[in-house]
Design a protein around this motif. Sequence first.
Motif, short mmCIF file in Angstrom:
data_model
loop_
_atom_site.label_atom_id
_atom_site.label_comp_id
_atom_site.label_asym_id
_atom_site.label_seq_id
_atom_site.Cartn_x
_atom_site.Cartn_y
_atom_site.Cartn_z
N VAL A 160 -19.26 -37.49 -16.05
CA VAL A 160 -18.95 -36.29 -16.83
C VAL A 160 -18.72 -35.08 -15.91
O VAL A 160 -17.91 -34.20 -16.21
N GLU A 168 -22.49 -41.27 -19.86
CA GLU A 168 -21.72 -40.24 -19.16
C GLU A 168 -22.47 -39.68 -17.96
O GLU A 168 -21.90 -38.97 -17.14
N PRO A 201 -14.72 -39.18 -20.47
CA PRO A 201 -15.48 -39.31 -19.23
C PRO A 201 -15.61 -40.75 -18.74
O PRO A 201 -16.07 -41.00 -17.64
N VAL A 209 -14.64 -32.85 -23.99
CA VAL A 209 -15.11 -34.11 -23.41
C VAL A 209 -16.05 -34.79 -24.42
O VAL A 209 -17.19 -34.35 -24.62
N VAL A 223 -15.09 -35.43 -14.48
CA VAL A 223 -14.01 -34.99 -15.39
C VAL A 223 -14.05 -33.48 -15.62
O VAL A 223 -13.02 -32.85 -15.80
N ALA A 246 -18.70 -37.15 -25.66
CA ALA A 246 -19.77 -37.88 -24.98
C ALA A 246 -20.87 -38.24 -25.97
O ALA A 246 -22.06 -38.14 -25.66
#
Length: 312
Positions: A46, A36, A141, A17, A49, A19
């Motif tokens: 976040v 996020e 995200p 992910v 996800v 971010a």
Amino acid sequence: MDYATTDIVRPFRTAVVPAAGLGTRFLPATKSVPKELLPVVDTPGVELVAEEAAAAGADRLVLVTAPGKQGVAAHFATDRELEHALAERGKSALLEKVRNAPGLLAVRTVLQERPLGLGHAVLQAERVLAADESSVAVLLPDDLVLPRGVLDTMARVRRRRGGSVLCAIDVPADHVGAYGIFDVEPVRDAADPNVLRVNGMVEKPAVGQAPSTYAAAGRYLLDRAIFDALRRIEPGVGGELQLTDAIALLIAEGHPVHVVVHRGIRHDIGNPAGYLRAAVDFALAREEYSAELRDWLLDRLGVDRTRQAGAA
Ligand code: UTP
């Protein structure tokens, strides 16, 4: 093609992910709050996800973060003091909520020192992958893809056809200019018409010039070959390494790339307008908020509720 046996059972174990971006579309909030972590009702994007990745069978989340964005990883750490305080006060529902993120899957962070693009962010994850991981999932995200399950379909497509699999949504023809648009062709023996072969991708094409109306939707199941491709592409504007350029390179070299068209909802929460829509949508789905919010929205919009009820 040679895939490890573990892949036949489970096509990916790690979800990456990214971010580490600047979140400029959300300034000034993102001066000190990572984009996020902005809540969709009460849960950061976040975490949503991460839940999706865990539900798809990932057991590890690799968060790509930036200096100054430690809060993103902190969200997945256990907060014993907070848990203790909530337990003492008998707040069991809240306790369950704060325990959700740390309990989803093992989290590892990697640092992207400077925001050099999504491709560069993904490349940082390579060093923490195990030697036998031949593919990796990437979830942005910023994108909420609902209902969940598209990663499962993408995994089935990779199992059957190899290579890399991406996710698309079908957008109105006059909206193509806001997205990366896929150039696709049907797959001859596909049982599912939503699985298409990707020949290329065009960033933000002019209306009328787009090769299709299928737009990239922030979910990727990438063969490990992506890391090598990311090392071979040239940085673009601002020194950024684009993930789509690396995917284009793989396609040019004959690597199979398919797309699964998701026929559901996609909220782009990376900009205020999309974020607000997602918040309203999620709140309308929550029992504790929906009735009051709906009434307020109707009043605010000047909709005559007696006529609405009569028409129903
Ligand atoms: P975006 O381009 O939407 O994020 O990247 P951004 O750059 O933070 O946003 P704006 O355009 O300035 O408003 C999609 C995802 O990729 C991450 C972002 O954090 C976001 O989750 N990203 C982007 C990185 O991790 N590193 C980067 O260098 C760029």
